[in-house]
Design a protein around this motif. Structure first.
Motif, PDB file in Angstrom:
ATOM      1  N   VAL A 132      39.389  67.984  55.750  1.00 13.56           N
ATOM      2  CA  VAL A 132      40.239  68.522  56.821  1.00 13.56           C
ATOM      3  C   VAL A 132      40.290  67.558  58.006  1.00 13.56           C
ATOM      4  O   VAL A 132      41.363  67.303  58.575  1.00 13.56           O
ATOM      5  CB  VAL A 132      39.721  69.908  57.256  1.00 13.56           C
ATOM      6  CG1 VAL A 132      40.348  70.332  58.581  1.00 13.56           C
ATOM      7  CG2 VAL A 132      40.033  70.938  56.186  1.00 13.56           C
ATOM      8  N   LEU A 179      40.827  74.756  61.505  1.00 13.93           N
ATOM      9  CA  LEU A 179      39.867  74.814  60.401  1.00 13.93           C
ATOM     10  C   LEU A 179      38.669  73.903  60.647  1.00 13.93           C
ATOM     11  O   LEU A 179      37.553  74.198  60.185  1.00 13.93           O
ATOM     12  CB  LEU A 179      40.544  74.415  59.087  1.00 13.93           C
ATOM     13  CG  LEU A 179      41.514  75.412  58.464  1.00 13.93           C
ATOM     14  CD1 LEU A 179      42.079  74.851  57.164  1.00 13.93           C
ATOM     15  CD2 LEU A 179      40.842  76.756  58.209  1.00 13.93           C
ATOM     16  N   ALA A 180      38.859  72.793  61.373  1.00 19.12           N
ATOM     17  CA  ALA A 180      37.789  71.814  61.554  1.00 19.12           C
ATOM     18  C   ALA A 180      36.533  72.418  62.178  1.00 19.12           C
ATOM     19  O   ALA A 180      35.435  72.316  61.598  1.00 19.12           O
ATOM     20  CB  ALA A 180      38.299  70.630  62.370  1.00 19.12           C
ATOM     21  N   GLY A 223      42.384  64.528  57.249  1.00 16.73           N
ATOM     22  CA  GLY A 223      43.793  64.893  57.333  1.00 16.73           C
ATOM     23  C   GLY A 223      44.266  65.031  58.765  1.00 16.73           C
ATOM     24  O   GLY A 223      45.368  64.589  59.117  1.00 16.73           O
ATOM     25  N   LEU A 224      43.441  65.623  59.620  1.00 13.13           N
ATOM     26  CA  LEU A 224      43.809  65.783  61.025  1.00 13.13           C
ATOM     27  C   LEU A 224      43.933  64.431  61.721  1.00 13.13           C
ATOM     28  O   LEU A 224      44.898  64.184  62.460  1.00 13.13           O
ATOM     29  CB  LEU A 224      42.757  66.635  61.735  1.00 13.13           C
ATOM     30  CG  LEU A 224      42.961  66.863  63.239  1.00 13.13           C
ATOM     31  CD1 LEU A 224      44.247  67.640  63.489  1.00 13.13           C
ATOM     32  CD2 LEU A 224      41.767  67.597  63.834  1.00 13.13           C
ATOM     33  N   LEU A 230      51.112  72.349  60.339  1.00 16.83           N
ATOM     34  CA  LEU A 230      50.024  71.854  59.497  1.00 16.83           C
ATOM     35  C   LEU A 230      48.898  71.281  60.356  1.00 16.83           C
ATOM     36  O   LEU A 230      47.711  71.513  60.086  1.00 16.83           O
ATOM     37  CB  LEU A 230      50.551  70.794  58.544  1.00 16.83           C
ATOM     38  CG  LEU A 230      49.503  70.091  57.663  1.00 16.83           C
ATOM     39  CD1 LEU A 230      48.785  71.106  56.776  1.00 16.83           C
ATOM     40  CD2 LEU A 230      50.146  68.994  56.829  1.00 16.83           C
ATOM     41  N   GLY A 231      49.267  70.549  61.402  1.00 23.16           N
ATOM     42  CA  GLY A 231      48.254  69.989  62.292  1.00 23.16           C
ATOM     43  C   GLY A 231      47.453  71.076  62.988  1.00 23.16           C
ATOM     44  O   GLY A 231      46.233  70.956  63.167  1.00 23.16           O
ATOM     45  N   LEU A 253      44.921  72.497  60.470  1.00 18.35           N
ATOM     46  CA  LEU A 253      43.784  71.595  60.296  1.00 18.35           C
ATOM     47  C   LEU A 253      42.892  71.585  61.539  1.00 18.35           C
ATOM     48  O   LEU A 253      41.659  71.561  61.437  1.00 18.35           O
ATOM     49  CB  LEU A 253      44.288  70.174  60.008  1.00 18.35           C
ATOM     50  CG  LEU A 253      45.075  69.987  58.708  1.00 18.35           C
ATOM     51  CD1 LEU A 253      45.571  68.544  58.592  1.00 18.35           C
ATOM     52  CD2 LEU A 253      44.227  70.357  57.502  1.00 18.35           C
TER      53      LEU A 253
END
Length: 370
Positions: free
Chosen positions: A311, A230-231, A314-315, A223-224, A227
């Motif tokens: 995002v 995607l950033a 979340g990261l 998941l990390g 993210l």
């Protein structure tokens, strides 16, 4: 108007590059002391080195070339004469190099060198002459035209996108995991509040928050990684129009992120372990990133900026929950004991604070569009 804009952009880049040169020249900024038995005149004299490794020669020659070129572009943007611009740029590079070399007298472990001054000055002059050649070919105008076709907005997002892979060179808790872990945040806050009387209650609360003790499972790392990839892609979305250009930028960002992570592993653990970061979570994460990027390609710039904020938050939260890497000290040996020592600190700071800078820019862009 285009020439003035180019001049301002080049001036900003030249200022940023000057800061990087100062950082690399004076790192690690500790242990400053006056050399025993030396006068001020002694510090103004630069000695010749006993040996000059090829890597240092090329690094000193090429390190100042971009600065010389940017200074010419900045001064040219204000309508200066070509010959005068070249001379000013070359002298500025020589003056900066001389200042850095003399300052290294005061830093233990750093060795000022007359050869380094000569190479830096020659590199600055070489870059200045190269900039004149580029101006003669009309390249700056072509670059400005290309940037206006591809990107919407100023140079800040481009700087963020260019800095992102540099931050990935520093060891991360999981692939693409830029940001600060809670242990480091906690240590920093405790150090700041330790002697502040009115903040003792907050200090006790911060000190009581337990640090993570378990390594992240594959799902969390995956998941990390999603993210983290995607950033930068969402930042690119926020400054580009929907279409095929976004897909090219997405592909370039993913490829650059994977290549830089591999390079980081090679630098930190040795070439034999360059692909050691490829865990079982990487393939599913890459599939998820590919699907999400296809869905993001047609989004509007404002919506992409808003999703970028989500995002990045979340990261940041995810990285803060991951404990320190037990192999962290060993992974820094290649940086701290080798030729990359000057870049170790820079990559570290970018790796720690890039998400926060990107988050601040996205929030600013959203506010400006209201």
């Amino acid at each position: 108007m285009a020439r003035r804009t180019d001049g301002r952009s080049a001036a900003a880049l030249a200022l940023a590059l000057t800061g990087l040169i100062v950082y690399a020249s004076l790192y690690p900024f500790t242990g400053w002391q006056w050399p025993l038995g030396s006068s001020l005149l002694d510090l103004l004299v630069l000695p010749l080195p006993r040996r000059a490794p090829p890597f240092d020669i090329w690094a000193n020659l090429l390190g100042y070339a971009p600065l010389g070129a940017l200074l010419v572009l900045a001064l040219r943007g204000r309508g200066r004469a070509t010959l005068g611009t070249v001379l000013q740029a070359a002298l500025a590079c020589a003056a900066l190099s001389y200042t850095m070399e003399t300052a290294q007298h005061l830093i233990p472990g750093r060795f000022p060198s007359l050869l380094d001054l000569a190479l830096n000055s020659a590199g600055g002059l070489l870059g200045a002459l190269l900039a004149v050649l580029l101006l003669a070919t009309g390249w700056p105008g072509h670059w400005q035209s290309w940037r206006q076709r591809w990107f919407i907005g100023g140079d800040a997002p481009l700087g963020l996108l260019l800095a992102w892979p540099l931050g990935l060179l520093f060891p991360a808790p999981f692939p693409m995991g830029l940001g600060l872990g809670w242990e480091r945040i906690q240590d920093g806050l405790v150090g700041l509040l330790l002697d502040v009387d009115w903040a003792q209650e907050a200090l006790e609360w911060i000190s009581d928050v337990p640090a993570p003790i378990e390594r992240p499972v594959a799902v969390v790392s995956g998941l990390g990684m999603v993210l983290g990839l995607l950033a930068p892609c969402l930042i690119a979305c926020a400054v580009t129009a929907p279409g095929w250009r976004r897909l090219l930028l997405f592909g370039g960002a993913v490829a650059l992120g994977l290549a830089t992570t591999t390079l980081s592993a090679a630098l930190n653990f040795g070439p034999a372990h360059a692909l050691g970061w490829l865990g079982p979570e990487v393939f599913p994460a890459m599939v998820a990133v590919g699907v999400l990027l296809l869905l993001l390609a047609p989004l509007g710039a404002r919506l992409a900026a808003g999703l970028g904020v989500v995002v990045l938050v979340g990261l940041v939260v995810l990285v803060a929950q991951v404990p320190a890497d037990p192999y962290f000290a060993d992974s820094l040996q290649a940086w701290e004991q080798g030729r990359f020592i000057r870049f170790h600190g820079l990559a570290q700071w970018i790796g720690w604070f890039w998400p926060y800078l990107a988050l601040g820019w996205l929030l600013h862009r959203l506010a400006a569009q209201d």
